[in-house]
Design an enzyme around this catalytic site. Structure first.
Site, PDB file in Angstrom:
ATOM      1  N   SER A 199      -7.767  -3.049  -2.854  1.00 39.14           N
ATOM      2  CA  SER A 199      -7.066  -2.909  -4.135  1.00 39.14           C
ATOM      3  C   SER A 199      -6.918  -4.289  -4.773  1.00 39.14           C
ATOM      4  O   SER A 199      -7.912  -4.920  -5.095  1.00 39.14           O
ATOM      5  CB  SER A 199      -5.710  -2.222  -3.920  1.00 39.14           C
ATOM      6  OG  SER A 199      -5.048  -2.015  -5.153  1.00 39.14           O
ATOM      7  N   HIS A 226      -9.427   0.319  -5.896  1.00 43.15           N
ATOM      8  CA  HIS A 226      -8.516   0.812  -6.925  1.00 43.15           C
ATOM      9  C   HIS A 226      -8.875   0.133  -8.238  1.00 43.15           C
ATOM     10  O   HIS A 226      -8.708  -1.068  -8.406  1.00 43.15           O
ATOM     11  CB  HIS A 226      -7.067   0.491  -6.569  1.00 43.15           C
ATOM     12  CG  HIS A 226      -6.573   1.189  -5.344  1.00 43.15           C
ATOM     13  ND1 HIS A 226      -5.396   0.844  -4.721  1.00 43.15           N
ATOM     14  CD2 HIS A 226      -7.091   2.210  -4.627  1.00 43.15           C
ATOM     15  CE1 HIS A 226      -5.208   1.632  -3.671  1.00 43.15           C
ATOM     16  NE2 HIS A 226      -6.224   2.455  -3.588  1.00 43.15           N
ATOM     17  N   MET A 319      -2.171  -4.103  -2.593  1.00 44.65           N
ATOM     18  CA  MET A 319      -0.772  -3.676  -2.533  1.00 44.65           C
ATOM     19  C   MET A 319      -0.670  -2.295  -1.904  1.00 44.65           C
ATOM     20  O   MET A 319      -1.594  -1.494  -1.991  1.00 44.65           O
ATOM     21  CB  MET A 319      -0.168  -3.625  -3.945  1.00 44.65           C
ATOM     22  CG  MET A 319       0.090  -4.977  -4.571  1.00 44.65           C
ATOM     23  SD  MET A 319       0.735  -4.810  -6.265  1.00 44.65           S
ATOM     24  CE  MET A 319       2.259  -3.907  -5.953  1.00 44.65           C
ATOM     25  N   ASP A 322      -2.318   2.349   1.044  1.00 43.63           N
ATOM     26  CA  ASP A 322      -3.459   3.262   0.981  1.00 43.63           C
ATOM     27  C   ASP A 322      -4.505   2.837   2.012  1.00 43.63           C
ATOM     28  O   ASP A 322      -4.835   1.656   2.113  1.00 43.63           O
ATOM     29  CB  ASP A 322      -4.063   3.249  -0.421  1.00 43.63           C
ATOM     30  CG  ASP A 322      -5.168   4.283  -0.603  1.00 43.63           C
ATOM     31  OD1 ASP A 322      -5.145   5.294   0.128  1.00 43.63           O
ATOM     32  OD2 ASP A 322      -6.032   4.080  -1.464  1.00 43.63           O
TER      33      ASP A 322
END
Length: 380
Positions: A199, A226, A319, A322
């Protein structure tokens, strides 16, 4: 002590709006604003902010040029504001290559269900990159050249093709000089594919890894980053132009092939079916209640079902958490999990979640991954 933020944008309305949001968090403080990149450079040297929020298109000096000069003179974490267009995507990727650590859409409603969520997200992003140590840029001595193009396989700006090094990669290299790492020892395990989830900081991390993977790599690679839907096509094109292997945005029905990397499209979910020698991709809309599109957990969970023990999976900077649940499912099936180490992460969230859960058999700096992947996969 509050995190000091410099807000840079040519719109007085947007400077005021961003300042109000940042100052609403007691742990953050806007110490000044600038209306162009030239003003920003002067203020950074004088005020020494902890974080800079930066627009891309500005008069006098644009945001990308400003980021390059800031990273050369006064390295500081930068959060870019971007428009969600194809041109905006390319400019944002240029800004990340120039040294910015993260980006966020200028239209907050594009990334949040309501204003409260958008406000919280901006505050979280600023805090997440605030303590990241950023190194001054150095020009590589002898950059490797991609077999696909004449551009260096290290980070390269599409505006002039000047070799650039990631500030995080620089930090990892400096650490290596103090403590040389041991040569990676492959496990001897056999795999069908490699899967990478990431991400915040991921675009630079993925580019750092993929540009060092040799032509003729013997397995497919899945990439879950992401990223907004308007960004992933431009990002896949950039990776493809810089890498020795082939990189494309994944499409529904793609048959996985060795020597190809497949980037999950933004706004969709990428699943893998165990059909054919390496598998086939399903790209679907997915549940709107899922926080991330694409979601690492969803892709990894499908791999646990379709490929069981035959996956080399890794979680890079980002962050949140996930990927943790997907890694747990993969490990239960016998697959191998690696995580990026804290020192080389932009944000040590996703890798920390995996490492803290005891799922990672290896934790390593960013610049070790490509060599380790090639060694672990071998020629089989």
């Amino acid at each position: 002590m509050a995190i000091k933020v410099l807000v840079v944008d040519d719109s007085s309305f947007f400077r005021r709006r961003v300042s109000e949001i940042i100052n609403a968090d007691p742990s953050l403080e806007v110490i000044d604003t600038a209306k162009n990149g030239q003003e920003a450079i002067e203020m950074v040297g004088r005020l020494k902010p902890d974080v800079i929020t930066m627009d891309i298109e500005m008069p006098v000096m644009d945001g990308i040029t400003a980021v390059k000069q800031i990273m050369a003179k006064h390295p500081t974490p930068v959060l870019m504001f971007s428009s969600l267009t194809h041109e905006g995507a390319k400019a944002t990727l240029d800004a990340l290559e120039a040294g910015a650590l993260d980006f966020i859409p200028k239209k907050f409603e594009d990334i949040a269900r309501d204003r409260e969520e958008a406000v919280s997200l901006l505050q979280q992003r600023v805090k997440a990159i605030a303590r990241r140590r950023v190194m001054a840029r150095r020009t590589p001595v002898s950059p490797l050249t991609s077999a696909r193009s004449s551009r260096p396989s290290t980070l390269t700006s599409s505006r002039g093709c000047t070799p650039l090094k990631s500030p995080i990669a620089n930090a990892a290299q400096d650490a290596d000089k103090l403590a040389p790492r041991a040569k990676f020892k492959p496990s001897g395990k056999r795999y069908k594919l490699v899967a990478i989830g990431t991400s915040t900081g991921g675009p630079v991390a993925l580019q750092t890894i993929l540009t060092q993977i040799p032509a003729g790599f013997s397995k497919p690679i899945l990439l879950i980053q992401h990223m907004p839907a308007t960004f992933t096509a431009a990002f896949a094109q950039r990776l493809n132009s810089l890498s020795r292997i082939n990189v494309k945005q994944a499409e529904d029905g793609d048959e996985l092939r060795p020597g190809w990397a497949y980037l999950a499209p933004g706004g969709k979910q990428m699943l893998v079916e165990g059909r054919g020698q390496y598998g086939r991709l399903r790209v679907i809309d997915g549940n709107d209640k899922v926080n991330y599109k694409p979601c690492v957990d969803i892709t990894f969970a499908s791999l646990a079902k379709s490929h069981q023990s035959n996956v080399l999976a890794m979680i890079l900077t980002g962050m949140g958490a996930d990927g943790r649940d997907g890694c747990r499912l993969l490990k239960e099936q016998g697959s191998t999990i690696w995580a990026q180490d804290e020192a080389s992460c932009v944000v040590y969230g996703m890798p920390q979640a995996v490492a803290s859960a005891g799922l990672a058999s290896q934790q390593m700096p960013l610049d070790s991954f490509s060599e380790a992947i090639v060694a672990e996969i071998g020629n089989g």
